[in-house]
Design a protein around this motif. Structure first.
Motif, PDB file in Angstrom:
ATOM      1  N   SER A 242      -9.254   9.040  15.888  1.00  0.00           N
ATOM      2  CA  SER A 242      -7.803   8.979  15.797  1.00  0.00           C
ATOM      3  C   SER A 242      -7.301   7.568  16.086  1.00  0.00           C
ATOM      4  O   SER A 242      -6.438   7.049  15.377  1.00  0.00           O
ATOM      5  N   LEU A 243      -7.854   6.947  17.105  1.00  0.00           N
ATOM      6  CA  LEU A 243      -7.455   5.577  17.429  1.00  0.00           C
ATOM      7  C   LEU A 243      -7.839   4.616  16.310  1.00  0.00           C
ATOM      8  O   LEU A 243      -7.080   3.711  15.965  1.00  0.00           O
ATOM      9  N   LEU A 244      -9.001   4.833  15.734  1.00  0.00           N
ATOM     10  CA  LEU A 244      -9.448   3.994  14.630  1.00  0.00           C
ATOM     11  C   LEU A 244      -8.529   4.159  13.422  1.00  0.00           C
ATOM     12  O   LEU A 244      -8.169   3.180  12.767  1.00  0.00           O
ATOM     13  N   ALA A 245      -8.131   5.371  13.137  1.00  0.00           N
ATOM     14  CA  ALA A 245      -7.216   5.623  12.020  1.00  0.00           C
ATOM     15  C   ALA A 245      -5.860   4.974  12.273  1.00  0.00           C
ATOM     16  O   ALA A 245      -5.265   4.384  11.364  1.00  0.00           O
ATOM     17  N   ASN A 246      -5.368   5.059  13.506  1.00  0.00           N
ATOM     18  CA  ASN A 246      -4.098   4.423  13.855  1.00  0.00           C
ATOM     19  C   ASN A 246      -4.193   2.908  13.726  1.00  0.00           C
ATOM     20  O   ASN A 246      -3.272   2.253  13.238  1.00  0.00           O
ATOM     21  N   TYR A 247      -5.295   2.342  14.173  1.00  0.00           N
ATOM     22  CA  TYR A 247      -5.498   0.907  14.078  1.00  0.00           C
ATOM     23  C   TYR A 247      -5.536   0.477  12.616  1.00  0.00           C
ATOM     24  O   TYR A 247      -4.919  -0.517  12.231  1.00  0.00           O
ATOM     25  N   ARG A 248      -6.238   1.234  11.793  1.00  0.00           N
ATOM     26  CA  ARG A 248      -6.334   0.900  10.376  1.00  0.00           C
ATOM     27  C   ARG A 248      -4.964   0.976   9.698  1.00  0.00           C
ATOM     28  O   ARG A 248      -4.619   0.118   8.881  1.00  0.00           O
ATOM     29  N   ALA A 249      -4.183   1.990  10.026  1.00  0.00           N
ATOM     30  CA  ALA A 249      -2.841   2.122   9.458  1.00  0.00           C
ATOM     31  C   ALA A 249      -1.950   0.959   9.888  1.00  0.00           C
ATOM     32  O   ALA A 249      -1.190   0.416   9.079  1.00  0.00           O
ATOM     33  N   ALA A 250      -2.043   0.565  11.147  1.00  0.00           N
ATOM     34  CA  ALA A 250      -1.246  -0.555  11.643  1.00  0.00           C
ATOM     35  C   ALA A 250      -1.671  -1.857  10.973  1.00  0.00           C
ATOM     36  O   ALA A 250      -0.824  -2.696  10.622  1.00  0.00           O
ATOM     37  N   LEU A 251      -2.949  -2.041  10.767  1.00  0.00           N
ATOM     38  CA  LEU A 251      -3.448  -3.238  10.104  1.00  0.00           C
ATOM     39  C   LEU A 251      -2.981  -3.285   8.648  1.00  0.00           C
ATOM     40  O   LEU A 251      -2.562  -4.331   8.149  1.00  0.00           O
ATOM     41  N   ARG A 252      -3.014  -2.141   7.974  1.00  0.00           N
ATOM     42  CA  ARG A 252      -2.540  -2.076   6.597  1.00  0.00           C
ATOM     43  C   ARG A 252      -1.041  -2.392   6.532  1.00  0.00           C
ATOM     44  O   ARG A 252      -0.593  -3.133   5.659  1.00  0.00           O
ATOM     45  N   GLU A 253      -0.287  -1.848   7.460  1.00  0.00           N
ATOM     46  CA  GLU A 253       1.157  -2.091   7.510  1.00  0.00           C
ATOM     47  C   GLU A 253       1.446  -3.576   7.727  1.00  0.00           C
ATOM     48  O   GLU A 253       2.312  -4.162   7.077  1.00  0.00           O
ATOM     49  N   TRP A 254       0.725  -4.201   8.649  1.00  0.00           N
ATOM     50  CA  TRP A 254       0.894  -5.632   8.918  1.00  0.00           C
ATOM     51  C   TRP A 254       0.579  -6.449   7.660  1.00  0.00           C
ATOM     52  O   TRP A 254       1.302  -7.383   7.307  1.00  0.00           O
ATOM     53  N   HIS A 255      -0.498  -6.080   6.966  1.00  0.00           N
ATOM     54  CA  HIS A 255      -0.903  -6.800   5.761  1.00  0.00           C
ATOM     55  C   HIS A 255       0.165  -6.677   4.666  1.00  0.00           C
ATOM     56  O   HIS A 255       0.493  -7.664   3.989  1.00  0.00           O
ATOM     57  N   GLU A 256       0.734  -5.501   4.503  1.00  0.00           N
ATOM     58  CA  GLU A 256       1.782  -5.301   3.499  1.00  0.00           C
ATOM     59  C   GLU A 256       3.027  -6.104   3.835  1.00  0.00           C
ATOM     60  O   GLU A 256       3.660  -6.677   2.947  1.00  0.00           O
ATOM     61  N   ARG A 257       3.399  -6.148   5.122  1.00  0.00           N
ATOM     62  CA  ARG A 257       4.554  -6.963   5.532  1.00  0.00           C
ATOM     63  C   ARG A 257       4.307  -8.439   5.248  1.00  0.00           C
ATOM     64  O   ARG A 257       5.190  -9.152   4.780  1.00  0.00           O
ATOM     65  N   ARG A 258       3.088  -8.897   5.539  1.00  0.00           N
ATOM     66  CA  ARG A 258       2.740 -10.305   5.318  1.00  0.00           C
ATOM     67  C   ARG A 258       2.808 -10.640   3.827  1.00  0.00           C
ATOM     68  O   ARG A 258       3.336 -11.686   3.443  1.00  0.00           O
ATOM     69  N   GLN A 259       2.307  -9.753   2.983  1.00  0.00           N
ATOM     70  CA  GLN A 259       2.358  -9.986   1.537  1.00  0.00           C
ATOM     71  C   GLN A 259       3.797 -10.002   1.024  1.00  0.00           C
ATOM     72  O   GLN A 259       4.157 -10.851   0.207  1.00  0.00           O
ATOM     73  N   LEU A 260       4.613  -9.070   1.493  1.00  0.00           N
ATOM     74  CA  LEU A 260       6.010  -9.016   1.072  1.00  0.00           C
ATOM     75  C   LEU A 260       6.736 -10.285   1.485  1.00  0.00           C
ATOM     76  O   LEU A 260       7.485 -10.866   0.699  1.00  0.00           O
ATOM     77  N   ARG A 261       6.512 -10.712   2.715  1.00  0.00           N
ATOM     78  CA  ARG A 261       7.141 -11.942   3.213  1.00  0.00           C
ATOM     79  C   ARG A 261       6.740 -13.136   2.341  1.00  0.00           C
ATOM     80  O   ARG A 261       7.581 -13.959   1.972  1.00  0.00           O
TER      81      ARG A 261
END
Length: 80
Positions: free
Chosen positions: A22-41
């Protein structure tokens, strides 16, 4: 000879594994979210001031828009 299997003990054994996954899945989701924000920016920053004006945002709002992708920066809710 009778063999018994205690199901409740088995569940307790796998609880840390589930927590770890569960923690690994949460970490992966947060990392994906950060990456998408960085790309959008980056994509918005590459646009000219005129192109940003055409879509209704200013250069100063790029960080806000990247961080709050669910919010329409023009104050208008999109339909869909």
């Amino acid at each position: 000879m009778a063999t018994t299997f205690d199901v409740s003990a088995s569940r307790q054994t796998f609880a840390p594994v589930r927590l770890g996954l569960s923690l690994l899945a949460n970490y992966r989701a947060a990392l994906r979210e950060w990456h998408e924000r960085r790309q959008l920016r980056a994509r918005l920053s590459d646009l000219s001031d005129m192109a940003l004006h055409d879509i209704g945002i200013s250069r100063g709002k790029i960080d806000y828009i990247a961080a709050n992708r669910d919010v329409d920066p023009r104050g208008v809710q999109s339909a869909g």
